[in-house]
Design a protein around this motif. Sequence first.
Motif, mmCIF file in Angstrom:
data_model
loop_
_atom_site.group_PDB
_atom_site.id
_atom_site.type_symbol
_atom_site.label_atom_id
_atom_site.label_comp_id
_atom_site.label_asym_id
_atom_site.label_seq_id
_atom_site.Cartn_x
_atom_site.Cartn_y
_atom_site.Cartn_z
ATOM 1 N N SER A 1 82.783 -8.142 159.334
ATOM 2 C CA SER A 1 81.670 -7.081 159.513
ATOM 3 C C SER A 1 82.303 -5.881 159.199
ATOM 4 O O SER A 1 83.513 -5.554 159.563
ATOM 5 N N LEU A 2 81.469 -4.872 158.891
ATOM 6 C CA LEU A 2 82.079 -3.623 158.429
ATOM 7 C C LEU A 2 80.859 -2.403 158.280
ATOM 8 O O LEU A 2 79.821 -2.811 158.200
ATOM 9 N N ASN A 3 81.367 -1.147 158.427
ATOM 10 C CA ASN A 3 80.546 -0.207 158.213
ATOM 11 C C ASN A 3 80.810 0.636 157.124
ATOM 12 O O ASN A 3 82.198 0.732 156.669
ATOM 13 N N ALA A 4 79.993 1.240 156.357
ATOM 14 C CA ALA A 4 80.080 1.816 155.174
ATOM 15 C C ALA A 4 79.237 2.792 154.952
ATOM 16 O O ALA A 4 77.978 2.724 155.516
ATOM 17 N N ASP A 5 79.551 3.746 153.987
ATOM 18 C CA ASP A 5 78.558 4.888 153.397
ATOM 19 C C ASP A 5 78.163 4.151 152.154
ATOM 20 O O ASP A 5 78.848 3.860 151.246
ATOM 21 N N VAL A 6 77.053 4.043 151.588
ATOM 22 C CA VAL A 6 76.224 3.608 150.666
ATOM 23 C C VAL A 6 75.369 4.588 149.811
ATOM 24 O O VAL A 6 74.628 5.260 150.447
ATOM 25 N N CYS A 7 75.612 4.319 148.612
ATOM 26 C CA CYS A 7 74.618 5.276 147.676
ATOM 27 C C CYS A 7 73.751 3.914 147.094
ATOM 28 O O CYS A 7 74.251 3.176 146.462
ATOM 29 N N TRP A 8 72.494 4.147 147.373
ATOM 30 C CA TRP A 8 71.520 3.005 146.898
ATOM 31 C C TRP A 8 71.039 3.433 145.958
ATOM 32 O O TRP A 8 70.572 4.501 145.163
ATOM 33 N N MET A 9 71.138 2.392 144.426
ATOM 34 C CA MET A 9 71.281 2.688 143.100
ATOM 35 C C MET A 9 69.982 1.834 142.410
ATOM 36 O O MET A 9 69.963 1.699 141.269
ATOM 37 N N SER A 10 69.273 1.287 143.254
ATOM 38 C CA SER A 10 68.198 0.411 142.521
ATOM 39 C C SER A 10 66.992 1.141 142.971
ATOM 40 O O SER A 10 66.666 1.531 143.984
ATOM 41 N N ASP A 11 66.057 0.751 141.744
ATOM 42 C CA ASP A 11 64.444 1.146 141.808
ATOM 43 C C ASP A 11 63.971 0.273 143.080
ATOM 44 O O ASP A 11 62.756 0.678 143.728
ATOM 45 N N GLU A 12 64.432 -1.036 143.316
ATOM 46 C CA GLU A 12 63.945 -1.947 144.275
ATOM 47 C C GLU A 12 64.695 -1.395 145.907
ATOM 48 O O GLU A 12 65.805 -1.607 145.786
ATOM 49 N N PRO A 13 63.526 -0.997 146.751
ATOM 50 C CA PRO A 13 64.224 -0.670 148.091
ATOM 51 C C PRO A 13 65.185 -1.885 148.756
ATOM 52 O O PRO A 13 64.840 -2.887 148.330
ATOM 53 N N LEU A 14 65.940 -1.635 149.792
ATOM 54 C CA LEU A 14 66.599 -2.440 150.315
ATOM 55 C C LEU A 14 65.821 -3.327 151.399
ATOM 56 O O LEU A 14 64.791 -2.833 151.776
ATOM 57 N N ASP A 15 66.247 -4.693 151.069
ATOM 58 C CA ASP A 15 65.327 -5.517 151.960
ATOM 59 C C ASP A 15 66.454 -6.342 152.901
ATOM 60 O O ASP A 15 67.356 -6.891 152.326
ATOM 61 N N GLN A 16 66.466 -5.877 154.257
ATOM 62 C CA GLN A 16 67.397 -6.415 155.029
ATOM 63 C C GLN A 16 67.243 -7.930 155.262
ATOM 64 O O GLN A 16 68.255 -8.470 156.154
ATOM 65 N N ARG A 17 65.916 -8.385 154.886
ATOM 66 C CA ARG A 17 65.775 -9.814 155.173
ATOM 67 C C ARG A 17 66.682 -10.645 154.217
ATOM 68 O O ARG A 17 66.988 -11.932 154.585
ATOM 69 N N ARG A 18 67.206 -10.177 153.270
ATOM 70 C CA ARG A 18 67.751 -11.308 152.392
ATOM 71 C C ARG A 18 68.958 -10.938 151.983
ATOM 72 O O ARG A 18 69.660 -9.730 152.633
ATOM 73 N N LYS A 19 70.140 -11.700 151.403
ATOM 74 C CA LYS A 19 71.238 -11.542 151.239
ATOM 75 C C LYS A 19 71.620 -11.068 149.956
ATOM 76 O O LYS A 19 70.894 -11.071 148.762
ATOM 77 N N TYR A 20 72.499 -10.160 149.669
ATOM 78 C CA TYR A 20 73.306 -9.570 148.428
ATOM 79 C C TYR A 20 74.531 -10.236 148.295
ATOM 80 O O TYR A 20 75.227 -10.673 149.062
ATOM 81 N N TRP A 21 75.001 -10.230 146.940
ATOM 82 C CA TRP A 21 76.442 -10.334 146.567
ATOM 83 C C TRP A 21 77.251 -8.822 146.872
ATOM 84 O O TRP A 21 76.642 -8.073 146.493
ATOM 85 N N ILE A 22 78.280 -9.169 147.547
ATOM 86 C CA ILE A 22 79.229 -8.029 147.455
ATOM 87 C C ILE A 22 80.464 -8.378 146.777
ATOM 88 O O ILE A 22 80.913 -9.474 146.771
ATOM 89 N N LYS A 23 80.671 -7.323 145.817
ATOM 90 C CA LYS A 23 81.840 -7.284 145.024
ATOM 91 C C LYS A 23 82.909 -6.397 145.377
ATOM 92 O O LYS A 23 82.756 -5.160 145.284
ATOM 93 N N HIS A 24 84.281 -6.826 145.939
ATOM 94 C CA HIS A 24 85.098 -6.196 146.810
ATOM 95 C C HIS A 24 86.549 -6.451 145.887
ATOM 96 O O HIS A 24 87.017 -7.585 146.049
ATOM 97 N N GLY A 25 86.983 -5.622 144.925
ATOM 98 C CA GLY A 25 88.120 -5.969 144.221
ATOM 99 C C GLY A 25 87.792 -7.210 143.289
ATOM 100 O O GLY A 25 86.870 -6.975 142.541
ATOM 101 N N THR A 26 88.446 -8.274 143.485
ATOM 102 C CA THR A 26 88.244 -9.344 142.436
ATOM 103 C C THR A 26 87.374 -10.438 143.276
ATOM 104 O O THR A 26 87.328 -11.575 142.672
ATOM 105 N N LYS A 27 86.962 -10.049 144.508
ATOM 106 C CA LYS A 27 86.467 -10.969 145.373
ATOM 107 C C LYS A 27 85.175 -11.027 145.464
ATOM 108 O O LYS A 27 84.441 -9.948 145.538
ATOM 109 N N GLN A 28 84.434 -11.963 145.435
ATOM 110 C CA GLN A 28 82.815 -11.880 145.496
ATOM 111 C C GLN A 28 82.360 -12.768 146.492
ATOM 112 O O GLN A 28 82.702 -14.201 146.445
#
Length: 440
Positions: free
Chosen positions: A338-365
Amino acid sequence: MNALNQTQHANPDAVSGLLRFITAGSVDDGKSTLIGRLLFDSKGIFADQLDAMSRSKHKRTVGDAVDLSLLTDGLEAEREQGITIDVAYRYFATPKRKFIIADTPGHEQYTRNMVTGASTADAVIILIDVSKVKLREDGGVDLLIQTKRHSTIAHLLQIEHIVVAVNKMDLINYDQAIYDRIVKAYREFATTLGLKDITPIPLSALSGDNVVSASEKLSWYQGPTLIELLESLTVYDESHSAPFRFPVQLVARHNGHEANDFRGYMGRIEAGKVSVGDKLVVQPSGQSATVKDIVTLEGSHQSAVVGQSVTLLLNEHLDISRGDLLAGADRPATLLKSLNADVCWMSDEPLDQRRKYWIKHGTKQTAAKVTAIESLLDINTQQRHSADGLKLNDIARVSLSVQQPLAADAYADIRATGAFILIDEVTHQTVAAGMIRLGA
């Protein structure tokens, strides 16, 4: 791309004195024209490019004057509308330095492209159009919201140098008093942000005043021209002294049936340096490893540094795959579920906290979920407020949980292992860019 073909003997930026910078600010502040002027006056464009610009059906200048903005506004839609949409990269050099410029959009709806261009920049030129700022009766100045938004993003991304280019001085007859008021207002805003290295400069990109050559019309200004300033900026890459970080991109194998079987781990060194015999740790598994050889297209080397793409051979036979991180055993990365982060939201679709997203960190997804919105940043006041959602261009502090642990660092310490993007699992579009904050 084969990592062996990317190898360089030394950090290329250190050899060439390369400076990466971007232009930012509100729409029609003159960003594309400024870059065109830099290239034109420094002889950074070819005759055929100049001829094509002169004959363009989208030229927006009077008479025979060249529309320099066409040099970077390459999309047909950009030329038709007279705006920048995508990030345009241009390369040029002076006798003192090489440059990579990113011309980023000013429109609010394309802020996501500005974030992309800024992510690798050493400096940012914040353009302020003197004809657009509001001069208040009390002597103050109201800056445009995009000027504030782009400055905030530059601060979050920890861009080292901020150049405030007060543009279109010809429209106010090169009035020093108005310039001083604008610079004062920006410095006050920058103080609330925490920006420190700020250099203001008056200029006219269209007329060429103070861009490459000094202007008699700005005789009251005693500082360097823009190109002289860019040539003088120092670029110190702290990742050279940082702990070793090597995200594995690919596992390289020779024919396993031959006697000289070969297993190497290919990738780019994102921080620190490595030498034969160094003790490493494989993350997240925690296995110990020792560097046996460092291979490039030119052969074996005793050591390699940040910025080089290499293949590492280890003494041990370990289960290592793409997405793993090889780190210095003395200073490994932090494993985070788990982590804290500052994010810039870049999508026309708003954040949906009920769903999962893929996180791409370095070469790991891996899968990730935003568990909480800690605070939303008000661009104007720099105050943080509670929020129950995120929409396009919002900047917020959030908490995330990830399915598989990430070997990460604070963005403030190492950019490469402190940054990530969130990807929509259905559309595969990038929806957010994030910067990890440890201990926050």
